[in-house]
Design a protein around this motif. Structure first.
Motif, PDB file in Angstrom:
ATOM      1  N   LEU A   1      -7.588  -3.753   3.918  1.00  0.00           N
ATOM      2  CA  LEU A   1      -7.893  -3.804   2.480  1.00  0.00           C
ATOM      3  C   LEU A   1      -8.965  -2.790   2.118  1.00  0.00           C
ATOM      4  O   LEU A   1      -8.857  -2.108   1.093  1.00  0.00           O
ATOM      5  N   ALA A   2      -9.995  -2.670   2.940  1.00  0.00           N
ATOM      6  CA  ALA A   2     -11.050  -1.696   2.659  1.00  0.00           C
ATOM      7  C   ALA A   2     -10.504  -0.272   2.667  1.00  0.00           C
ATOM      8  O   ALA A   2     -10.858   0.555   1.816  1.00  0.00           O
ATOM      9  N   ALA A   3      -9.613   0.043   3.633  1.00  0.00           N
ATOM     10  CA  ALA A   3      -9.030   1.379   3.699  1.00  0.00           C
ATOM     11  C   ALA A   3      -8.140   1.654   2.498  1.00  0.00           C
ATOM     12  O   ALA A   3      -8.199   2.738   1.893  1.00  0.00           O
ATOM     13  N   VAL A   4      -7.300   0.690   2.137  1.00  0.00           N
ATOM     14  CA  VAL A   4      -6.405   0.857   0.983  1.00  0.00           C
ATOM     15  C   VAL A   4      -7.213   0.991  -0.301  1.00  0.00           C
ATOM     16  O   VAL A   4      -6.867   1.782  -1.195  1.00  0.00           O
ATOM     17  N   LEU A   5      -8.294   0.251  -0.403  1.00  0.00           N
ATOM     18  CA  LEU A   5      -9.165   0.349  -1.581  1.00  0.00           C
ATOM     19  C   LEU A   5      -9.753   1.745  -1.714  1.00  0.00           C
ATOM     20  O   LEU A   5      -9.814   2.316  -2.812  1.00  0.00           O
ATOM     21  N   CYS A   6     -10.181   2.333  -0.591  1.00  0.00           N
ATOM     22  CA  CYS A   6     -10.717   3.699  -0.614  1.00  0.00           C
ATOM     23  C   CYS A   6      -9.659   4.700  -1.066  1.00  0.00           C
ATOM     24  O   CYS A   6      -9.937   5.597  -1.869  1.00  0.00           O
ATOM     25  N   LEU A   7      -8.450   4.560  -0.536  1.00  0.00           N
ATOM     26  CA  LEU A   7      -7.386   5.515  -0.844  1.00  0.00           C
ATOM     27  C   LEU A   7      -6.935   5.417  -2.296  1.00  0.00           C
ATOM     28  O   LEU A   7      -6.802   6.436  -2.992  1.00  0.00           O
ATOM     29  N   ILE A   8      -6.683   4.207  -2.757  1.00  0.00           N
ATOM     30  CA  ILE A   8      -6.037   4.018  -4.062  1.00  0.00           C
ATOM     31  C   ILE A   8      -7.038   3.976  -5.210  1.00  0.00           C
ATOM     32  O   ILE A   8      -6.858   4.639  -6.236  1.00  0.00           O
ATOM     33  N   THR A   9      -8.093   3.211  -5.052  1.00  0.00           N
ATOM     34  CA  THR A   9      -9.031   3.022  -6.161  1.00  0.00           C
ATOM     35  C   THR A   9     -10.020   4.162  -6.293  1.00  0.00           C
ATOM     36  O   THR A   9     -10.306   4.632  -7.395  1.00  0.00           O
ATOM     37  N   PHE A  10     -10.569   4.628  -5.159  1.00  0.00           N
ATOM     38  CA  PHE A  10     -11.619   5.645  -5.209  1.00  0.00           C
ATOM     39  C   PHE A  10     -11.111   7.047  -4.866  1.00  0.00           C
ATOM     40  O   PHE A  10     -11.862   8.009  -4.972  1.00  0.00           O
ATOM     41  N   GLY A  11      -9.861   7.168  -4.417  1.00  0.00           N
ATOM     42  CA  GLY A  11      -9.298   8.485  -4.127  1.00  0.00           C
ATOM     43  C   GLY A  11      -9.950   9.202  -2.964  1.00  0.00           C
ATOM     44  O   GLY A  11      -9.933  10.433  -2.905  1.00  0.00           O
ATOM     45  N   LEU A  12     -10.516   8.460  -2.019  1.00  0.00           N
ATOM     46  CA  LEU A  12     -11.199   9.067  -0.880  1.00  0.00           C
ATOM     47  C   LEU A  12     -10.206   9.342   0.244  1.00  0.00           C
ATOM     48  O   LEU A  12      -9.133   8.758   0.302  1.00  0.00           O
ATOM     49  N   SER A  13     -10.574  10.228   1.146  1.00  0.00           N
ATOM     50  CA  SER A  13      -9.704  10.568   2.278  1.00  0.00           C
ATOM     51  C   SER A  13     -10.574  11.032   3.436  1.00  0.00           C
ATOM     52  O   SER A  13     -11.807  11.009   3.353  1.00  0.00           O
ATOM     53  N   GLY A  14      -9.940  11.458   4.521  1.00  0.00           N
ATOM     54  CA  GLY A  14     -10.684  11.926   5.681  1.00  0.00           C
ATOM     55  C   GLY A  14     -11.282  10.782   6.472  1.00  0.00           C
ATOM     56  O   GLY A  14     -10.796   9.650   6.451  1.00  0.00           O
ATOM     57  N   LEU A  15     -12.390  11.062   7.164  1.00  0.00           N
ATOM     58  CA  LEU A  15     -13.026  10.065   8.026  1.00  0.00           C
ATOM     59  C   LEU A  15     -13.688   8.940   7.243  1.00  0.00           C
ATOM     60  O   LEU A  15     -14.079   7.925   7.831  1.00  0.00           O
ATOM     61  N   VAL A  16     -13.820   9.111   5.916  1.00  0.00           N
ATOM     62  CA  VAL A  16     -14.391   8.034   5.104  1.00  0.00           C
ATOM     63  C   VAL A  16     -13.499   6.791   5.162  1.00  0.00           C
ATOM     64  O   VAL A  16     -13.992   5.659   5.174  1.00  0.00           O
ATOM     65  N   VAL A  17     -12.191   6.990   5.216  1.00  0.00           N
ATOM     66  CA  VAL A  17     -11.251   5.860   5.191  1.00  0.00           C
ATOM     67  C   VAL A  17     -11.359   5.014   6.462  1.00  0.00           C
ATOM     68  O   VAL A  17     -11.511   3.792   6.380  1.00  0.00           O
ATOM     69  N   PRO A  18     -11.288   5.599   7.661  1.00  0.00           N
ATOM     70  CA  PRO A  18     -11.490   4.757   8.846  1.00  0.00           C
ATOM     71  C   PRO A  18     -12.876   4.127   8.920  1.00  0.00           C
ATOM     72  O   PRO A  18     -13.027   3.015   9.423  1.00  0.00           O
ATOM     73  N   ALA A  19     -13.897   4.844   8.411  1.00  0.00           N
ATOM     74  CA  ALA A  19     -15.232   4.247   8.375  1.00  0.00           C
ATOM     75  C   ALA A  19     -15.250   3.026   7.458  1.00  0.00           C
ATOM     76  O   ALA A  19     -15.876   2.000   7.766  1.00  0.00           O
ATOM     77  N   ALA A  20     -14.546   3.121   6.340  1.00  0.00           N
ATOM     78  CA  ALA A  20     -14.447   1.973   5.432  1.00  0.00           C
ATOM     79  C   ALA A  20     -13.680   0.827   6.084  1.00  0.00           C
ATOM     80  O   ALA A  20     -14.016  -0.349   5.897  1.00  0.00           O
ATOM     81  N   ALA A  21     -12.642   1.158   6.851  1.00  0.00           N
ATOM     82  CA  ALA A  21     -11.877   0.123   7.553  1.00  0.00           C
ATOM     83  C   ALA A  21     -12.753  -0.619   8.551  1.00  0.00           C
ATOM     84  O   ALA A  21     -12.686  -1.852   8.666  1.00  0.00           O
ATOM     85  N   LEU A  22     -13.594   0.109   9.271  1.00  0.00           N
ATOM     86  CA  LEU A  22     -14.519  -0.514  10.212  1.00  0.00           C
ATOM     87  C   LEU A  22     -15.492  -1.443   9.489  1.00  0.00           C
ATOM     88  O   LEU A  22     -15.718  -2.587   9.900  1.00  0.00           O
ATOM     89  N   THR A  23     -16.052  -0.949   8.385  1.00  0.00           N
ATOM     90  CA  THR A  23     -16.985  -1.761   7.607  1.00  0.00           C
ATOM     91  C   THR A  23     -16.293  -2.991   7.026  1.00  0.00           C
ATOM     92  O   THR A  23     -16.862  -4.091   7.011  1.00  0.00           O
TER      93      THR A  23
END
Length: 340
Positions: free
Chosen positions: A109-131
């Motif tokens: 959910l954290a990764a999907v939220l980064c991709l869809i809602t905030f438009g982020l990509s790269g290593l930020v997405v796996p870092a968000a998944a970990l968090t």
């Protein structure tokens, strides 16, 4: 006393043999994954390339195209297997694996939220998944706390949290652009198709710290399984140790999910398979981790080569097809046992 020592030596010897066999099997499948593909490369050439003696063609195919994916499968499977064994032994419940109780769903959910809602990509997405995995674990623990945490209550709370996370992801996908939704699907099914060296390095760094810490603190599991009162009587700080083990298990799961997504049932299956092979009545942590790596590598190999042509299955589809029948069997046998 001599009988107890003999049984202990026999168990230790069997554990060492099984661990060695599993390690050899993991290495064999790992090398096979580097060898087989659209451009087959012989195993001697693969080994030569890994040690720096390959041709330009072999270096490109092995080191750049296949090695990141194979290493990702190895690291992710190892982390999921170790995490699942920690959860199941700590909570004394075979259903208490991170993919069942919602930890991987929180990471996704954290990764999907980064991709869809905030438009982020790269290593930020796996870092968000970990968090997200760590935050979900804390939420489940807090909701399940009632003067302590029992495995049954934590499983029920975790299933509810997983359902909420799945609903939230479905809602986000309905609002997403088609291209972004296609990227988000990786974080729902699990896949190594787009794994990069940066993610592999990140996972390796975390595992170098987390895995030894989990194995070291995991020695207390034998005492914990005697019961809280007996463990306290032996001088163990029960709640601190339990919380530390849960945090390590959740962190391992978060790291694995941040690289490969929520690969279903790897954590769930690794401990029971290790227990069956060891015949000790409980899963060893290192054998469980190696079983997890072996399952993931085999599933990814099948996902790549099961169908001819360019179409490849996500690895999570393969593990789900294997793990779902076992989950149904476990639930059916548990119901029969409860009713008798």
């Amino acid at each position: 006393m001599s009988t107890v020592l003999a049984v202990h030596r026999r168990t230790a010897r069997r554990t060492a043999i099984v661990t060695a066999v599993l390690a050899v099997a993991v290495l064999a499948v790992f090398l096979l994954a580097l060898s087989i593909g659209d451009f087959p490369i012989g195993l001697p050439d693969v080994v030569r390339t890994l040690f720096g003696g390959g041709t330009v063609r072999d270096n490109y195919i092995v080191l750049r195209l296949r090695l990141p994916r194979a290493l990702a499968g190895l690291l992710v499977g190892f982390a999921f297997g170790l995490s699942g064994a920690l959860f199941q032994r700590l909570l004394r419940n075979p259903l208490a694996s991170p993919d069942v109780i919602g930890v991987t769903a929180g990471s996704s959910l954290a990764a999907v939220l980064c991709l869809i809602t905030f438009g982020l990509s790269g290593l930020v997405v796996p870092a968000a998944a970990l968090t997200g995995g760590l935050a979900t674990s804390v939420l489940i623990y807090v909701l399940a706390w009632r003067r302590g945490v029992t495995g049954h209550r934590l499983v029920l709370v975790g299933i509810g949290v997983a359902a909420l996370a799945a609903s939230a992801m479905s809602y986000l996908l309905t609002r997403a652009d088609v291209r972004i939704a296609a990227q988000a699907l990786v974080w729902i099914t699990g896949s190594f198709g787009r794994v990069a060296w940066g993610e592999v390095r990140m996972a390796a760094v975390f595992l170098v710290v987390l895995a030894p810490a989990a194995l070291l603190l995991g020695r207390a599991l034998t005492v914990l399984q005697l019961g809280d009162d007996a463990a306290k009587g032996l001088g163990l700080r029960v709640e601190r140790v339990r919380l530390g083990l849960l945090a390590l298990a959740a962190a391992l799961c978060g790291v694995a999910t941040s690289v490969g997504g929520p690969i279903a049932f790897v954590a769930f299956l690794s401990g029971p398979i290790a227990t069956r092979v060891l015949r000790t009545g409980r899963p060893g942590l290192v054998p469980s981790a190696l079983v997890g790596a072996l399952i993931t590598l085999l599933a990814d190999f099948a996902a790549q080569h099961l169908f001819s042509g360019a179409h490849q299955l996500p690895v999570g589809v393969v593990t789900g097809a294997v793990g779902a029948p076992y989950l149904l069997y476990l639930l059916a046998t548990s119901n029969r046992g409860a009713g008798s």
